[in-house]
Design a protein around this motif. Sequence first.
Motif, PDB file in Angstrom:
ATOM      1  N   UNK A 241       0.749  -1.048  -0.279  1.00  0.00           N
ATOM      2  CA  UNK A 241       0.141   0.348   0.187  1.00  0.00           C
ATOM      3  C   UNK A 241       0.821   1.172  -0.004  1.00  0.00           C
ATOM      4  N   UNK A 242       1.378   0.912   0.572  1.00  0.00           N
ATOM      5  CA  UNK A 242       2.518   2.529   1.167  1.00  0.00           C
ATOM      6  C   UNK A 242       3.010   2.562  -0.567  1.00  0.00           C
ATOM      7  N   UNK A 243       3.377   1.696  -1.445  1.00  0.00           N
ATOM      8  CA  UNK A 243       3.916   1.843  -2.467  1.00  0.00           C
ATOM      9  C   UNK A 243       3.199   1.563  -3.534  1.00  0.00           C
ATOM     10  N   UNK A 244       1.748   2.137  -3.139  1.00  0.00           N
ATOM     11  CA  UNK A 244       0.722   1.692  -4.723  1.00  0.00           C
ATOM     12  C   UNK A 244       0.708   3.263  -5.325  1.00  0.00           C
ATOM     13  N   UNK A 245       0.318   3.240  -6.607  1.00  0.00           N
ATOM     14  CA  UNK A 245      -0.116   4.791  -7.506  1.00  0.00           C
ATOM     15  C   UNK A 245      -1.363   5.072  -7.281  1.00  0.00           C
TER      16      UNK A 245
END
Length: 477
Positions: A241-245
Motif C-alpha cells: 500500500x505504501x508504494x501503490x500509485x
Amino acid sequence: MVAKAVKTQPVQAEWAAELDLVLADLDREKDDWAQTSNSERIALLRKIKDHIREVAEAWVKTATRKKGIPTDSPLEGEEWLAGPAALMDGCNQFIHTLSLMEGKKFLDRLPVRTLANGQVAVTVVPNSVWDKVLFTGLKAEIWMQPGVTKANLAASTAAAYDAPASSRKGKIGLVLGAGNVASIAPLDCLHKLLVEHQVVLLKMNPVNDYLIDFLRPALRPLIEFGALRIVRGGADVGAYLCNHDLVEDIHITGAATSHDAIVWGPGEEGRKNKAAGTPKNKRRITSELGGVAPTIVVPGPWSNADIAYHAELIATQKLNNSGFNCIACQMLMLPESWNKSDALLAALEKVMQKAPAAGGQRRILPARRGRLRQREAARHAGRQHSHPSQDDRRDRPAALRGDHCRIALWRHRHQFLERRSVCAAAADLGRFPRSHARRRAERHRRRPQHLPVRQARAQRARSAVPHHAETGVVPDT
C-alpha cells in the motif's frame, strides 16, 4: 466522475487485486468527499456517535479479554477511556469546531497569550466544564509558529477550510494504524478526513486488528459514503500500500524502524539511502513514533498529600495500558537538592508495588531494592550529595556544567528505578538550580499563614464567582 486508471502493480499475492479495487473505489469518491459541506460532515459525525454507542460495550469487553484484564475489573476503565470514549470525544470536538468554522468563531472562546519570545500560545484545555472535571489542574496549550500573531491567528488556523468547498481536490491517505491504544487509528482517520479533506484507507495493526469488528460498524456512515475503507494485513500488505500509485499521503503510528523502511527502504539499501539523503518513497509522510517522554518534577513545599497524589499520577503515566503507550513516562527528572525527592520516590515505589495485574500482584522492584538503598546511603554520606567539584564540572559537557539534577530512569520492569547524575546534554532541559527549592521554601515560610478576616472573605467571594462571569465564557453543559 471519471475514475483514474490504475497502474498494474508487480505482486504475487491474491489480496493485491482486492486492495486495488478498494483503492479504486476511494479514488472515485475522493473529490466528492473533499467538497462536502460542514453541515454534511456534522450530520455524519452525529450518526457515528450513535453507532459508537451500539458497539461500545462489546468493544470494551473484547479488548479487556484480549489483554487479559479480569472481567468487571476497574482496569476496564482504561479501555473505555482509551477506546469508545476517546473516539466519542473526538466526534464531539469536531462537531463543535465545524459548527463554528464560519469566521473561525471557535477561536473566540480560547484564551490567547504571548510568550516571552513573542510566540502566540492558545489554551485548548480546559475548554469546557468536562475538561475541568476530568483534567483538574491540567492545562494544554498550542504554541503557534513564529510569525503568527494575535491579529493573524484566524488566518493561520484551519486554513484548509478557507477555500470554497467546491474548489477542493481530494487525495487518498493511507493510515497505518497504531497497535497499542484503540482510539488512535480511528482518530487519525478523522484527522485525515476532516482536517486534510482526504479519503482514507486504514490498515490495522495485526496486534489489535480484532477492533475491525467494532470500527467498521462504528464508522459505517463514512464507509457508506465511500470515504473510508478498513483492511487488515501484515508488513507485506503495508509495503504494497505504501508504494501503490493511488496512495498520495501516508500516516504511520509505530516504530522508527518501520518509518525508515517506508521512507528509505529496508535493510542495507535503506541505510545507504538515508546516509545519502535520497528517500525511496517520496510521498508526504507524517509519523508518530513514540519517544522517551520525561516527567519533570518542579520542587516546592509539597505536603504529604501532594506527594501521595503525584506518586499515583506518575505511576499511572507509566502503567496505563501496561506502558504500551507512546507518551508513557520513560524518564523521571528530579532536582537533586530537593528534600522531597526521596519521599516522592518512596511513595511511587509503594504505589507501583500495589498496582494490580492480570493473574495477581506484580512485583516492580525485585532484588535491586537493596542495592538502591546502598547507593542512597552512599550518596547521603559522600560527595554526591554536595556541590560537584571543579574536576566534575570540567568532565561534564559544557551545557551541564553548574547546577545539576538527579534522574530516575524508567527501565524494564525488572529494573524499575535507577538513579544517576545527569550524563548527557539532552538532559539539560530538566536541570533546576540548587537554590530554586530553597527560594521556594523561603517564600512559603514568609507567606502569611492566616489571612485577615476581611481578606479571607474577599478571597472566598472571588472563588465563588462562576468561571463565565469572570471571563465572559459560558461553559459547555
